[in-house]
Design a protein around this motif. Structure first.
Motif, PDB file in Angstrom:
ATOM      1  N   GLU A 101      58.953  50.615  86.931  1.00 34.42           N
ATOM      2  CA  GLU A 101      58.900  50.354  88.364  1.00 34.42           C
ATOM      3  C   GLU A 101      60.278  50.025  88.949  1.00 34.42           C
ATOM      4  N   LEU A 102      61.240  49.747  88.074  1.00 36.32           N
ATOM      5  CA  LEU A 102      62.568  49.371  88.541  1.00 36.32           C
ATOM      6  C   LEU A 102      63.607  50.461  88.296  1.00 36.32           C
ATOM      7  N   SER A 103      63.159  51.636  87.921  1.00 39.13           N
ATOM      8  CA  SER A 103      64.114  52.704  87.635  1.00 39.13           C
ATOM      9  C   SER A 103      64.802  53.161  88.921  1.00 39.13           C
ATOM     10  N   GLY A 104      66.025  53.632  88.769  1.00 41.06           N
ATOM     11  CA  GLY A 104      66.758  54.155  89.914  1.00 41.06           C
ATOM     12  C   GLY A 104      67.634  53.118  90.579  1.00 41.06           C
ATOM     13  N   TRP A 105      68.379  53.588  91.587  1.00 37.61           N
ATOM     14  CA  TRP A 105      69.312  52.743  92.323  1.00 37.61           C
ATOM     15  C   TRP A 105      68.624  52.124  93.521  1.00 37.61           C
ATOM     16  N   ARG A 106      69.069  50.924  93.889  1.00 38.15           N
ATOM     17  CA  ARG A 106      68.541  50.216  95.051  1.00 38.15           C
ATOM     18  C   ARG A 106      69.699  49.860  95.983  1.00 38.15           C
ATOM     19  N   TRP A 107      69.456  49.973  97.279  1.00 42.13           N
ATOM     20  CA  TRP A 107      70.496  49.571  98.222  1.00 42.13           C
ATOM     21  C   TRP A 107      70.126  48.233  98.841  1.00 42.13           C
ATOM     22  N   ARG A 108      71.129  47.504  99.226  1.00 33.20           N
ATOM     23  CA  ARG A 108      70.953  46.135  99.707  1.00 33.20           C
ATOM     24  C   ARG A 108      71.940  45.880 100.824  1.00 33.20           C
ATOM     25  N   LEU A 109      71.464  45.337 101.924  1.00 30.87           N
ATOM     26  CA  LEU A 109      72.331  44.949 103.036  1.00 30.87           C
ATOM     27  C   LEU A 109      71.989  43.525 103.427  1.00 30.87           C
ATOM     28  N   ILE A 110      72.995  42.683 103.442  1.00 33.91           N
ATOM     29  CA  ILE A 110      72.759  41.280 103.791  1.00 33.91           C
ATOM     30  C   ILE A 110      74.023  40.699 104.412  1.00 33.91           C
ATOM     31  N   ALA A 111      73.846  39.816 105.365  1.00 28.68           N
ATOM     32  CA  ALA A 111      74.958  39.087 105.973  1.00 28.68           C
ATOM     33  C   ALA A 111      74.747  37.607 105.700  1.00 28.68           C
ATOM     34  N   LYS A 112      75.697  36.973 105.042  1.00 33.45           N
ATOM     35  CA  LYS A 112      75.565  35.551 104.732  1.00 33.45           C
ATOM     36  C   LYS A 112      76.943  34.948 104.547  1.00 33.45           C
ATOM     37  N   ARG A 113      77.018  33.642 104.716  1.00 29.28           N
ATOM     38  CA  ARG A 113      78.275  32.941 104.491  1.00 29.28           C
ATOM     39  C   ARG A 113      78.502  32.797 102.992  1.00 29.28           C
ATOM     40  N   PRO A 114      79.765  32.917 102.557  1.00 28.17           N
ATOM     41  CA  PRO A 114      80.039  32.909 101.117  1.00 28.17           C
ATOM     42  C   PRO A 114      79.894  31.517 100.524  1.00 28.17           C
ATOM     43  N   PHE A 115      79.497  31.481  99.256  1.00 29.80           N
ATOM     44  CA  PHE A 115      79.469  30.281  98.376  1.00 29.80           C
ATOM     45  C   PHE A 115      79.358  28.992  99.168  1.00 29.80           C
ATOM     46  N   TYR A 117      74.006  46.151  87.759  1.00 26.77           N
ATOM     47  CA  TYR A 117      75.387  46.414  88.141  1.00 26.77           C
ATOM     48  C   TYR A 117      75.383  47.294  89.381  1.00 26.77           C
ATOM     49  N   GLY A 118      76.538  47.366  90.043  1.00 26.61           N
ATOM     50  CA  GLY A 118      76.590  48.179  91.249  1.00 26.61           C
ATOM     51  C   GLY A 118      77.963  48.178  91.893  1.00 26.61           C
ATOM     52  N   LYS A 144      71.909  49.026  90.432  1.00 27.10           N
ATOM     53  CA  LYS A 144      70.945  49.590  89.466  1.00 27.10           C
ATOM     54  C   LYS A 144      70.586  48.524  88.438  1.00 27.10           C
ATOM     55  N   PRO A 145      69.293  48.233  88.262  1.00 22.30           N
ATOM     56  CA  PRO A 145      68.886  47.258  87.240  1.00 22.30           C
ATOM     57  C   PRO A 145      68.933  47.865  85.848  1.00 22.30           C
ATOM     58  N   ARG A 150      71.369  41.120  92.303  1.00 24.47           N
ATOM     59  CA  ARG A 150      71.326  42.004  93.465  1.00 24.47           C
ATOM     60  C   ARG A 150      70.581  43.307  93.215  1.00 24.47           C
ATOM     61  N   ALA A 151      70.339  43.677  91.964  1.00 29.24           N
ATOM     62  CA  ALA A 151      69.651  44.927  91.663  1.00 29.24           C
ATOM     63  C   ALA A 151      68.134  44.765  91.613  1.00 29.24           C
ATOM     64  N   PHE A 152      67.623  43.546  91.813  1.00 28.02           N
ATOM     65  CA  PHE A 152      66.188  43.290  91.662  1.00 28.02           C
ATOM     66  C   PHE A 152      65.567  42.879  92.989  1.00 28.02           C
ATOM     67  N   PRO A 153      64.234  43.057  93.126  1.00 29.14           N
ATOM     68  CA  PRO A 153      63.564  42.661  94.371  1.00 29.14           C
ATOM     69  C   PRO A 153      63.647  41.158  94.605  1.00 29.14           C
ATOM     70  N   LEU A 154      63.386  40.766  95.851  1.00 27.22           N
ATOM     71  CA  LEU A 154      63.343  39.350  96.205  1.00 27.22           C
ATOM     72  C   LEU A 154      62.332  38.598  95.343  1.00 27.22           C
ATOM     73  N   TYR A 155      62.696  37.374  94.943  1.00 32.60           N
ATOM     74  CA  TYR A 155      61.805  36.471  94.210  1.00 32.60           C
ATOM     75  C   TYR A 155      61.244  37.142  92.957  1.00 32.60           C
ATOM     76  N   TYR A 156      62.084  37.904  92.250  1.00 28.20           N
ATOM     77  CA  TYR A 156      61.576  38.649  91.099  1.00 28.20           C
ATOM     78  C   TYR A 156      61.117  37.710  89.989  1.00 28.20           C
ATOM     79  N   GLN A 157      61.867  36.653  89.751  1.00 29.15           N
ATOM     80  CA  GLN A 157      61.453  35.635  88.794  1.00 29.15           C
ATOM     81  C   GLN A 157      61.554  34.267  89.461  1.00 29.15           C
TER      82      GLN A 157
END
Length: 552
Positions: A538-552, A508-509, A531-532, A445-452
């Motif tokens: 390029e990945l320093s600092g905190w990132r916020w994330r908002l998503i709505a999805k059904r669990p597991f 972590y976050g 925070k990664p 969750r701390a990394f951009p979409l499709y990071y790897q």
């Protein structure tokens, strides 16, 4: 003689007046005896027949609550409550049939699976000794089903937006209709959809969908009658699907190549049940699939697109389903009853690729999956899913994919839940458009979409969740969370070299979890600040994330 006849007439009339009066006390003596719960039903009555079915349909909000305000009354007034006819069509039992408590429980689960119902329960509410019948009451509580699709989300460096309208309980019938405009990191466009989960009580269902997007269009027509209950004898399925879209290939969250994809699929199948008992069933299915995928360059292509492929085949499948449901809370969601199956669920499918159907070349395609939930003790459980697939074509490299998901749930207290999850995927010679990705929505969750991205991926996460007593105007149940993620995706020869390619990722976050408590879309809204752990500037600092999805 006339006197005798007159006496008979007078006697008949007198008895005619007396009998209705005397019938009252007789019927009163045979009055059905009420029950508070089905557990109070005498053992002998469990083999009687169902005499009457009663319905208690409850609206969205309880206006007697001290937290009730004006818009709760407004919602109840302008919401069309689920009709008795729609509820009756979903019942797996009817008046005159022998009482079967397991069928009542199975119907409860079916009703609770309907997103337009917040909750449902079915109880034997009375028994009638004289007629050897019982009365059954079906109670339901509605969700708010008319939903404006207005949302703005940010995850892994990309923004998503939706604007539209969805009705999950059209005029109280249980049918769904949706119109939506959307935009995300991949495309924008609009979508129209209609879904009927049970056509006129036949348990046939249909889905019609059309989307026009910035990179193409798609449509789907599905008509199916699934194995909707344990005792279902037959199943049918017709699926027609076409999608034209641009596919992006990513490295470290940035697009390095694009190409156009055109997929056309038609699948027709039929199934039978056999070797059925009180808590398990086996299914045998046979079908044919026409699956053609073509790829081409677009204006943003920097590499050649994947090779075209056609995997048209005939196939056979076998399924084993064991029914061992438990009613739990705070498992996937919180503050509501969840039906969790602890029985075995196993499936095997073997397909034969045929050039006569359009396949590029002959071969075999087989798939296997196993799902099982385990109760470790009264406060901890393990959810497991395993799958394996293999594609062997006569003149091409063999492909394999193994995937596993394990989730450990432990209740530390009534309000505290610990969730540990491990996902492990190992592929060999996978298609470029089907490689695994991590970052953003797909774990980490701390990394951009499709990071790897790659043929292999692993993610481990640990989340502590504190379920509060906060309720935002009876609309949202609130939980607080803290989490740690670690993972990696690798084995992608097309990806440009760069930092973090061969490194394990970690982050972590903290976050807030919002669960719409009276909405037909039961997705968990997650708002995270993460925070990664990385040396990449390029990945320093905190990132916020908002998503709505059904669990597991």
């Amino acid at each position: 003689m006339r006197r005798i006849r007159l006496a008979k007439v007078l006697l008949s009339g007198y008895l005619g007046l007396l009998l209705p009066l005397s019938a009252g006390p007789l019927l009163a003596a045979e009055t059905c005896l009420p029950l508070t719960t089905s557990d109070e039903l005498p053992e002998a009555a469990q083999h009687w027949h169902i005499g009457k079915i009663h319905f208690e349909r409850n609206d969205i909000f309880d206006l007697s609550s001290k937290h009730s305000v004006w818009f709760h009354r407004f919602a109840n007034d302008y919401h069309v409550i689920t009709t008795e006819a729609a509820l009756r069509e979903d019942l797996l039992f009817s008046e005159g049939e022998p009482l079967n408590l397991s069928v009542l429980a199975e119907t409860e689960r079916l009703l609770r699976s309907r997103r337009y119902l917040r909750h449902a329960d079915i109880v034997v509410s009375a028994y009638c000794p004289s007629s050897r019948t019982v009365e059954v009451t079906v109670r339901s509580w509605d969700n708010w089903s008319l939903l404006p699709r207005l949302s703005l989300g940010h995850s892994g460096g990309a923004t998503k937006a939706n604007l539209g309208l969805a009705e999950d309980n059209l005029w109280g019938t249980g049918n769904q209709a949706q119109i939506e405009y959307f935009t995300d990191s991949e495309r924008d466009g609009y979508k129209l959809q209609f879904h009927s989960p049970n056509i006129s009580g036949s348990h046939w269902q249909t889905t019609m969908q059309y989307a026009d997007t910035s990179d193409g269009e798609s449509y789907r027509l599905n008509l199916a009658k699934p194995f909707y209950r344990l005792s279902s004898e037959r199943a049918y399925n017709l699926d027609i699907f076409k999608e034209i879209k641009d596919i992006s290939e990513y490295a470290r969250g940035d697009v390095y190549n694009e190409y156009k994809s055109n997929q056309q699929l038609i699948e027709l199948s039929s199934g039978w049940s056999f070797w059925r008992d009180s808590d398990s069933v086996q299914h045998f299915n046979v079908g044919s699939t026409l699956d053609e995928r073509k790829f081409d360059r677009n204006n943003d292509s920097t590499q050649a697109p994947p090779d075209n492929r056609d995997l048209s085949q005939v196939w056979l499948s076998w399924e084993f389903l064991q029914s061992d449901y438990r009613e739990l809370t705070n498992f996937f969601l919180w503050n509501r009853v969840e039906d969790v199956n602890f029985g075995w669920q196993v499936s095997l499918r073997l397909g034969r690729l045929l050039e006569s159907l359009g396949a590029d070349q002959g071969g075999w395609h087989w798939q296997a999956s196993v799902q099982k939930n385990f109760e470790i003790n009264d406060i901890s459980w393990l959810v497991s899913r395993l799958s394996y697939s293999q594609l062997h074509r006569n003149q091409l490299q063999e492909q394999q994919l193994f995937q596993s998901e394990l989730r450990y749930v432990r209740h530390l207290s009534e309000q505290q839940v610990l969730i540990a999850q491990l996902q492990w995927s190992v592929g060999k010679n996978l298609f470029r458009d089907q490689r695994m990705t991590i970052g953003g929505d797909e774990g980490m969750r701390a990394f951009p979409l499709y990071y790897q991205t790659g043929d292999k991926a692993a993610i481990a996460s640990l989340e502590y969740r504190y379920i509060t007593h906060w309720h935002v105007w009876q609309l949202l149940d609130v939980a607080l969370a803290g989490f740690v993620d670690a993972g990696r995706a690798w084995d992608n020869p097309q990806r440009p070299a760069g930092p973090d390619d061969e490194q394990n990722l970690a982050g972590y976050g903290i976050g807030i979890r919002l669960l719409p408590s009276h909405s037909s879309r039961g997705s968990v809204i997650s708002i995270d600040l993460a925070k990664p752990v990385s040396d990449n500037p390029e990945l320093s600092g905190w990132r916020w994330r908002l998503i709505a999805k059904r669990p597991f």
